[in-house]
Enzyme design. Structure first.
Site, PDB file in Angstrom:
ATOM      1  N   TRP A  24       4.315  -3.010  -3.352  1.00  0.00           N
ATOM      2  CA  TRP A  24       3.058  -2.354  -3.697  1.00  0.00           C
ATOM      3  C   TRP A  24       3.023  -1.914  -5.165  1.00  0.00           C
ATOM      4  O   TRP A  24       2.009  -1.465  -5.660  1.00  0.00           O
ATOM      5  CB  TRP A  24       2.791  -1.155  -2.776  1.00  0.00           C
ATOM      6  CG  TRP A  24       3.963  -0.238  -2.616  1.00  0.00           C
ATOM      7  CD1 TRP A  24       4.327   0.776  -3.433  1.00  0.00           C
ATOM      8  CD2 TRP A  24       4.945  -0.270  -1.572  1.00  0.00           C
ATOM      9  NE1 TRP A  24       5.460   1.388  -2.976  1.00  0.00           N
ATOM     10  CE2 TRP A  24       5.856   0.766  -1.819  1.00  0.00           C
ATOM     11  CE3 TRP A  24       5.132  -1.072  -0.432  1.00  0.00           C
ATOM     12  CZ2 TRP A  24       6.942   1.019  -0.982  1.00  0.00           C
ATOM     13  CZ3 TRP A  24       6.201  -0.820   0.390  1.00  0.00           C
ATOM     14  CH2 TRP A  24       7.098   0.211   0.123  1.00  0.00           C
ATOM     15  N   ARG A  25       4.165  -2.055  -5.849  1.00  0.00           N
ATOM     16  CA  ARG A  25       4.168  -1.738  -7.281  1.00  0.00           C
ATOM     17  C   ARG A  25       3.822  -2.962  -8.116  1.00  0.00           C
ATOM     18  O   ARG A  25       3.646  -2.864  -9.315  1.00  0.00           O
ATOM     19  CB  ARG A  25       5.545  -1.239  -7.699  1.00  0.00           C
ATOM     20  CG  ARG A  25       5.854   0.091  -7.068  1.00  0.00           C
ATOM     21  CD  ARG A  25       6.918   0.792  -7.855  1.00  0.00           C
ATOM     22  NE  ARG A  25       7.047   2.150  -7.372  1.00  0.00           N
ATOM     23  CZ  ARG A  25       8.199   2.770  -7.194  1.00  0.00           C
ATOM     24  NH1 ARG A  25       9.323   2.145  -7.458  1.00  0.00           N
ATOM     25  NH2 ARG A  25       8.221   4.006  -6.772  1.00  0.00           N
ATOM     26  N   GLU A  37       0.564   3.681   0.554  1.00  0.00           N
ATOM     27  CA  GLU A  37       0.595   5.141   0.428  1.00  0.00           C
ATOM     28  C   GLU A  37       0.499   5.819   1.797  1.00  0.00           C
ATOM     29  O   GLU A  37       1.161   6.817   2.054  1.00  0.00           O
ATOM     30  CB  GLU A  37      -0.547   5.629  -0.480  1.00  0.00           C
ATOM     31  CG  GLU A  37      -0.305   5.358  -1.945  1.00  0.00           C
ATOM     32  CD  GLU A  37       0.945   6.044  -2.479  1.00  0.00           C
ATOM     33  OE1 GLU A  37       1.334   7.092  -1.956  1.00  0.00           O
ATOM     34  OE2 GLU A  37       1.555   5.499  -3.421  1.00  0.00           O
ATOM     35  N   GLN A  42       5.378  10.585   5.253  1.00  0.00           N
ATOM     36  CA  GLN A  42       6.280  10.903   6.376  1.00  0.00           C
ATOM     37  C   GLN A  42       7.226   9.769   6.761  1.00  0.00           C
ATOM     38  O   GLN A  42       7.784   9.776   7.841  1.00  0.00           O
ATOM     39  CB  GLN A  42       5.498  11.269   7.665  1.00  0.00           C
ATOM     40  CG  GLN A  42       4.183  11.919   7.476  1.00  0.00           C
ATOM     41  CD  GLN A  42       4.302  13.416   7.387  1.00  0.00           C
ATOM     42  OE1 GLN A  42       5.386  13.946   7.560  1.00  0.00           O
ATOM     43  NE2 GLN A  42       3.236  14.091   7.092  1.00  0.00           N
ATOM     44  N   THR A  43       7.361   8.753   5.922  1.00  0.00           N
ATOM     45  CA  THR A  43       8.211   7.616   6.290  1.00  0.00           C
ATOM     46  C   THR A  43       9.111   7.246   5.108  1.00  0.00           C
ATOM     47  O   THR A  43       8.656   7.223   3.970  1.00  0.00           O
ATOM     48  CB  THR A  43       7.321   6.395   6.653  1.00  0.00           C
ATOM     49  OG1 THR A  43       6.434   6.787   7.691  1.00  0.00           O
ATOM     50  CG2 THR A  43       8.140   5.216   7.112  1.00  0.00           C
ATOM     51  N   TYR A 120      -3.943  13.707  -3.017  1.00  0.00           N
ATOM     52  CA  TYR A 120      -2.785  12.951  -3.509  1.00  0.00           C
ATOM     53  C   TYR A 120      -3.035  11.439  -3.377  1.00  0.00           C
ATOM     54  O   TYR A 120      -2.859  10.675  -4.328  1.00  0.00           O
ATOM     55  CB  TYR A 120      -1.504  13.345  -2.750  1.00  0.00           C
ATOM     56  CG  TYR A 120      -0.474  12.271  -2.883  1.00  0.00           C
ATOM     57  CD1 TYR A 120       0.238  12.144  -4.067  1.00  0.00           C
ATOM     58  CD2 TYR A 120      -0.292  11.321  -1.877  1.00  0.00           C
ATOM     59  CE1 TYR A 120       1.125  11.099  -4.247  1.00  0.00           C
ATOM     60  CE2 TYR A 120       0.584  10.274  -2.043  1.00  0.00           C
ATOM     61  CZ  TYR A 120       1.291  10.171  -3.226  1.00  0.00           C
ATOM     62  OH  TYR A 120       2.148   9.123  -3.410  1.00  0.00           O
ATOM     63  N   ASP A 138       2.946  14.873  -5.200  1.00  0.00           N
ATOM     64  CA  ASP A 138       3.550  14.800  -3.865  1.00  0.00           C
ATOM     65  C   ASP A 138       4.798  15.693  -3.849  1.00  0.00           C
ATOM     66  O   ASP A 138       5.080  16.404  -4.828  1.00  0.00           O
ATOM     67  CB  ASP A 138       3.881  13.341  -3.492  1.00  0.00           C
ATOM     68  CG  ASP A 138       5.043  12.783  -4.310  1.00  0.00           C
ATOM     69  OD1 ASP A 138       5.434  13.412  -5.326  1.00  0.00           O
ATOM     70  OD2 ASP A 138       5.572  11.720  -3.929  1.00  0.00           O
ATOM     71  N   CYS A 199      21.824  16.042 -12.044  1.00  0.00           N
ATOM     72  CA  CYS A 199      21.615  16.806 -13.281  1.00  0.00           C
ATOM     73  C   CYS A 199      22.518  16.349 -14.444  1.00  0.00           C
ATOM     74  O   CYS A 199      22.051  16.313 -15.586  1.00  0.00           O
ATOM     75  CB  CYS A 199      21.805  18.295 -13.026  1.00  0.00           C
ATOM     76  SG  CYS A 199      20.715  18.941 -11.748  1.00  0.00           S
TER      77      CYS A 199
HETATM   78  S1  SF4 Z   1      18.372  18.891 -14.746  1.00  0.00           S
HETATM   79 FE1  SF4 Z   1      18.534  18.586 -12.558  1.00  0.00          FE
HETATM   80  S2  SF4 Z   1      17.072  20.023 -11.679  1.00  0.00           S
HETATM   81 FE2  SF4 Z   1      16.557  19.812 -13.835  1.00  0.00          FE
HETATM   82  S3  SF4 Z   1      15.000  18.221 -13.885  1.00  0.00           S
HETATM   83 FE3  SF4 Z   1      16.988  17.227 -14.215  1.00  0.00          FE
HETATM   84  S4  SF4 Z   1      17.646  16.562 -12.183  1.00  0.00           S
HETATM   85 FE4  SF4 Z   1      15.992  18.079 -11.903  1.00  0.00          FE
END
Ligand code: SF4
Length: 366
Positions: A24-25, A37, A42-43, A120, A138, A199
Site C-alpha cells: 500500500w506504500r 488503513e 487493531q491488526t 486519522y 495514530d 534511543c
Molecule cells: S531518543 Fe528514544 S524516546 Fe526519544 S525520540 Fe528517540 S527513540 Fe524516542
C-alpha cells in the site's frame, strides 16, 4: 534550519533508509490506501498484509466491493476481528458508488463523512493519495511526539488530541505531506517503540527530554484506563449428524451479522443446572429429557478491548433436528459458506469441523 524543518528532514531521511516495503506504500490509489488503513487498525502488519492482498485481489476497486454480498465481505474478513470495520467498508463503498459515481472523493471532508472513517484515516488517505497537508496522528505518532516534546497532556482527551494534531501539523513538511506522514508513523512503529525504543541510535536523542530524564516509559500519558467486563458465553452445538443449528448475530455490538451456535450469554458464570433451566424455558429442545450434553470446551478465554469473554461449548446430538424458527438449520459440510467469529473458528478447528469430541458426558437436567 528551524527546529520543525530539522525534525521533518530527519524523519524523512530516516524513513528513506528504514522504511518497510509494503504494497500500500507503492500505490497512490485512494481505494487501496483506504483498505490498508482500515485493516491495519487493531491488526499487526504481518497479519494485515495477508488479508490486504486477498481483499484487494477479490475486490480490486470500489465498484467490486460495493456490489459484493455482505456475507462474502465478512467471510474474507474472518479471523481479523473488529468486524464493524468490514461492515463499514462495505457501506462506505456503496456510498462512493452511489454518490460519487464509484470515484473516491478527492476531498478531506467528504472522505471523513464516509462510514467508518475518522480523522486519522481521512488524513492518511488524502495525504498518501494526493499529498494533501493533513497530519496523521495514530498511536505511533502520539508516542513519538509525547516523548520528543515531553508532553504531559493525556492523549485520550479532546484537548490532548487537538494539541498533538496541531503539533504534527506544524512539524509537517507541507511540500511532501504524504511522505512526512508515512515517515513519522514508521518512526514511531520501528524506532520509538512502546517498549525498548532504540534511543542509542535515534537521530533525535540529543534533543529528546524523555531520554535525557530517563522517563521514556512515562510517555504517552493516558487519562482513562479501559474498563473491561467479563462475559460468559455458553454455546450449544446442536445437530443430528447431518444438519446443525446456527444463528446470525443481528444485534449491534461485537460480531454483528456473523454466525454462531445457539448461545446463552451471562455476566456471571452459570452452572449446568442453570443452563438446563434456561434451555427448558426457551424450548430449544422438544421434551425435557433424553439428551446427552457433552462439554467439549470449557471456559476458553478470549480478550477483546472492553470485554473478557469466557466461552464454553456443549455438544448435543439429536436423532433428528426439529424445525425451529429461532435458528437456521444448515448442512454440516457447508461451514465454509458462513462468516464465523474467532471463538466459532476455534471450536471448529479444535473439533475438526465439529466431528471429534471429548467424551465427557453430562445428562440434561431440564
Ligand atoms: S531518543 Fe528514544 S524516546 Fe526519544 S525520540 Fe528517540 S527513540 Fe524516542
Amino acid at each position: 534550519m528551524k527546529n520543525c524543518d530539522f525534525i521533518a528532514a530527519q524523519l524523512i531521511e530516516w524513513y528513506s533508509d528504514n522504511r518497510r516495503d509494503l504494497p500500500w506504500r507503492n500505490t497512490s490509489d485512494p481505494y487501496k490506501i483506504w483498505i490498508s488503513e482500515i485493516i491495519l487498525q487493531q491488526t499487526r502488519v504481518a497479519q494485515g498484509l495477508e488479508y490486504y492482498n486477498r481483499f484487494v485481489e477479490r475486490f480490486p476497486d470500489v465498484q467490486a466491493l460495493a456490489s459484493a454480498d455482505e456475507q462474502e465481505v465478512l467471510k474474507l474478513w474472518q479471523g481479523l476481528g473488529y468486524y464493524s470495520r468490514a461492515r463499514n467498508l462495505h457501506l462506505a463503498a456503496k456510498t462512493i458508488f452511489s454518490e460519487y459515481n464509484a470515484v473516491f472523493p478527492k476531498d478531506y471532508q467528504a472522505v471523513l463523512n464516509l462510514k467508518g472513517i475518522g480523522e486519522y484515516t481521512a488524513a492518511a488517505i488524502v495525504s498518501f493519495a494526493w499529498n494533501m497537508p493533513y497530519p496523521v496522528v495514530d498511536g505511533n505518532v502520539f508516542r513519538f511526539l509525547s516523548r520528543l516534546f515531553a508532553i504531559n497532556e493525556p492523549i485520550d482527551t479532546n484537548k490532548g488530541k487537538k494539541q498533538f494534531t496541531e503539533l504534527a501539523g506544524k512539524l509537517m513538511d507541507k511540500t511532501q505531506a504524504g511522505l512526512f506522514n508515512q515517515a513519522i508513523m514508521e518512526f514511531g512503529a520501528l524506532q520509538c517503540t512502546p517498549a525498548s525504543p532504540d534511543c542509542p541510535v535515534c537521530p533525535f536523542q540529543s534533543r529528546c527530554p524523555a531520554y535525557a530524564t530517563n522517563s521514556v516509559e512515562q510517555f504517552p500519558v493516558k487519562q482513562n484506563k479501559t474498563q473491561t467486563k467479563d462475559l460468559y458465553l455458553y454455546y450449544f452445538h446442536i445437530h443430528d449428524g447431518r444438519q446443525v443449528w446456527i444463528n446470525q448475530r443481528h444485534h449491534k455490538g461485537i460480531w454483528q451479522n456473523l454466525f454462531e451456535f445457539p448461545l446463552i450469554e451471562a455476566e456471571t458464570s452459570l452452572s449446568f443446572e442453570q443452563l438446563s433451566e434456561i434451555i427448558r424455558q426457551k424450548s430449544w429442545l422438544p421434551g425435557t429429557t433424553g439428551y446427552s450434553f457433552r462439554l467439549i470446551i470449557e471456559n476458553k478465554k478470549h480478550i477483546l478491548s472492553h470485554r473478557i469473554l469466557h466461552a464454553s461449548f456443549y455438544e448435543v446430538h439429536m436423532e433428528k433436528l426439529p424445525a425451529i424458527t429461532e435458528f437456521i438449520s444448515i448442512d454440516i459440510r457447508n461451514w465454509e459458506e458462513y462468516p464465523l467469529h474467532r471463538l466459532m473458528q476455534y471450536y471448529l478447528e479444535t473439533t475438526a469441523n465439529g466431528k471429534s469430541y471429548s467424551i465427557l458426558k453430562i445428562p440434561f437436567a431440564g
